[in-house]
Motif scaffolding. Structure first.
Motif, PDB file in Angstrom:
ATOM      1  N   TYR A  36       0.847  -1.196   0.000  1.00 13.20           N
ATOM      2  CA  TYR A  36       0.000   0.000   0.000  1.00 13.20           C
ATOM      3  C   TYR A  36       0.882   1.247   0.000  1.00 13.20           C
ATOM      4  CZ  TYR A  36       1.069  -0.133   5.032  1.00 13.20           C
ATOM      5  OH  TYR A  36       1.716  -0.180   6.239  1.00 13.20           O
ATOM      6  N   LYS A  37       0.297   2.335  -0.450  1.00 13.46           N
ATOM      7  CA  LYS A  37       1.027   3.600  -0.536  1.00 13.46           C
ATOM      8  C   LYS A  37       1.351   4.114   0.871  1.00 13.46           C
ATOM      9  CE  LYS A  37      -0.375   6.621  -3.548  1.00 13.46           C
ATOM     10  NZ  LYS A  37      -1.176   7.687  -4.216  1.00 13.46           N
ATOM     11  N   GLN A  38       2.570   4.543   1.065  1.00  9.23           N
ATOM     12  CA  GLN A  38       2.943   5.114   2.355  1.00  9.23           C
ATOM     13  C   GLN A  38       2.048   6.325   2.660  1.00  9.23           C
ATOM     14  OE1 GLN A  38       7.303   5.565   1.723  1.00  9.23           O
ATOM     15  NE2 GLN A  38       7.524   4.468   3.658  1.00  9.23           N
ATOM     16  N   GLY A  39       1.532   6.371   3.887  1.00  6.91           N
ATOM     17  CA  GLY A  39       0.652   7.462   4.269  1.00  6.91           C
ATOM     18  C   GLY A  39      -0.820   7.143   4.068  1.00  6.91           C
ATOM     19  N   LEU A  40      -1.157   5.916   3.616  1.00  6.97           N
ATOM     20  CA  LEU A  40      -2.558   5.527   3.440  1.00  6.97           C
ATOM     21  C   LEU A  40      -3.276   5.614   4.788  1.00  6.97           C
ATOM     22  CD1 LEU A  40      -4.657   4.348   1.384  1.00  6.97           C
ATOM     23  CD2 LEU A  40      -3.956   2.081   2.189  1.00  6.97           C
ATOM     24  N   ALA A  41      -4.556   6.006   4.747  1.00  8.63           N
ATOM     25  CA  ALA A  41      -5.345   6.147   5.977  1.00  8.63           C
ATOM     26  C   ALA A  41      -5.281   4.885   6.831  1.00  8.63           C
ATOM     27  CB  ALA A  41      -6.789   6.483   5.626  1.00  8.63           C
TER      28      ALA A  41
ATOM     29  N   MET B 265       1.373 -15.224   2.903  1.00  6.21           N
ATOM     30  CA  MET B 265       0.909 -13.845   2.766  1.00  6.21           C
ATOM     31  C   MET B 265       1.920 -12.942   3.483  1.00  6.21           C
ATOM     32  SD  MET B 265      -2.245 -13.743   1.267  1.00  6.21           S
ATOM     33  CE  MET B 265      -2.971 -12.228   1.882  1.00  6.21           C
ATOM     34  N   LEU B 266       2.165 -11.750   2.922  1.00  4.51           N
ATOM     35  CA  LEU B 266       2.962 -10.728   3.595  1.00  4.51           C
ATOM     36  C   LEU B 266       2.467  -9.363   3.153  1.00  4.51           C
ATOM     37  CD1 LEU B 266       6.542 -10.328   2.057  1.00  4.51           C
ATOM     38  CD2 LEU B 266       4.746 -11.665   0.940  1.00  4.51           C
ATOM     39  N   MET B 267       2.809  -8.344   3.941  1.00  6.56           N
ATOM     40  CA  MET B 267       2.274  -7.006   3.686  1.00  6.56           C
ATOM     41  C   MET B 267       3.290  -5.961   4.097  1.00  6.56           C
ATOM     42  SD  MET B 267      -1.179  -5.467   5.426  1.00  6.56           S
ATOM     43  CE  MET B 267      -1.377  -3.718   5.738  1.00  6.56           C
ATOM     44  N   SER B 268       3.372  -4.902   3.292  1.00  5.06           N
ATOM     45  CA  SER B 268       4.286  -3.803   3.611  1.00  5.06           C
ATOM     46  C   SER B 268       3.900  -2.556   2.813  1.00  5.06           C
ATOM     47  CB  SER B 268       5.732  -4.201   3.298  1.00  5.06           C
ATOM     48  OG  SER B 268       5.914  -4.296   1.889  1.00  5.06           O
ATOM     49  N   PRO B 269       4.310  -1.373   3.298  1.00  3.30           N
ATOM     50  CA  PRO B 269       4.107  -0.156   2.510  1.00  3.30           C
ATOM     51  C   PRO B 269       5.148  -0.072   1.394  1.00  3.30           C
ATOM     52  CG  PRO B 269       5.212   0.364   4.565  1.00  3.30           C
ATOM     53  CD  PRO B 269       4.883  -1.100   4.620  1.00  3.30           C
TER      54      PRO B 269
END
Length: 266
Positions: A171-176, A193-197
């Motif tokens: 996701y975009k850095q600064g997303l709500a 599964m993994l997740m990061s900005p």
């Protein structure tokens, strides 16, 4: 001549004689009209004969039940036909299902050598897309057992996770914060599964597996779940490869000590 003394007075019995029976004969029973006739319906004859109207039997078909049966058959055929159609439609390959999701980019179909290459290399690497969807990568994969990273991670490790079949949610850095929380609920604690900005992301959300990418504006988009369901593990270039035991930091990769290319896989 002497007279005998009379005894008790006797009353002579009288016998009633029927007029038609004759004297001294027992009466004859009269025959009734009812007993002299045979049982059964009367058959009037002559001028006063009763006309019996014959019952008319219709020779035509009763179309009501036939029409109902026809409707039932048509409904049954329709239901069976739709079931077959749905079965065929839902029975495609996982690639077909991924490509059927609106907005998915199929990089495998492009046959780009820089994306298809799977060599292990040390140091910082350059990728065709942001986030990357394939290409040469670090020998160590990023841990992808439902890991949620709050800082950007090294592309070189993440691409190796894609090779193992993981879905990388970025996701975009600064997303709500509420949007980030919704993405986190889809990732945290789920293997592969993994997740990061991601810095400089052109959309709010981007999902990657090896060779496929889906970019979206909102974490509420239902296509996120469809992409994960269809592509997770299926997109692995090394079926059975682990997602545990990998890198767990957000640190960038160390600089390469030489330009040697490692072996493919693992």
């Amino acid at each position: 001549m002497s007279m005998s003394t009379p005894g008790p007075e006797r009353t002579p019995s009288s016998v009633k004689v029927d007029k038609t029976s004759g004297q001294g004969k027992p009466p004859v029973a009269k025959k009734t009209v009812a007993s002299s006739k045979k049982a059964g319906p009367s058959r009037p004859t002559g001028k006063g004969k009763k006309v019996v109207t014959p019952v008319k039997v219709s020779g035509g078909r009763n179309w009501g039940p036939i029409a109902v049966a026809g409707v039932v058959v048509l409904l049954a055929v329709g239901i069976i036909g739709y079931g077959v159609f749905a079965s065929v439609k839902g029975g495609g390959s996982w690639e077909d299902k991924v490509n059927a999701i609106e907005g998915v980019t199929d990089y495998r179909a492009q046959k780009n050598a820089l994306i298809d290459s799977r060599n292990h290399k040390d140091g910082t690497l350059t990728y065709v897309t942001n986030p990357p969807v394939g290409g040469d990568h670090n020998p160590t994969w990023q841990n992808c057992m439902g890991d949620v990273y709050t800082e950007p991670i090294a592309n070189e490790h993440a691409v190796h996770s894609l090779e193992h079949g993981a879905v990388w949610v970025t996701y975009k850095q600064g997303l709500a914060a509420d949007q980030v929380a919704k993405l986190q609920a889809k990732v945290q604690g789920k293997d592969y599964m993994l997740m990061s900005p991601i810095a400089n992301l052109d959309k709010n959300v981007s999902l990657q597996v090896w060779g496929y990418q889906l970019k979206l504006d909102n974490a509420d988009d239902s296509r996120i779940d469809a992409f994960i369901k269809s592509a997770r593990l299926n997109a692995s270039m090394e079926p059975g490869a682990a997602c545990s035991g990998g890198n767990t930091t957000s640190d960038p990769v160390a600089a390469a000590t030489d330009a040697t290319t490692g072996a493919t896989g693992s």
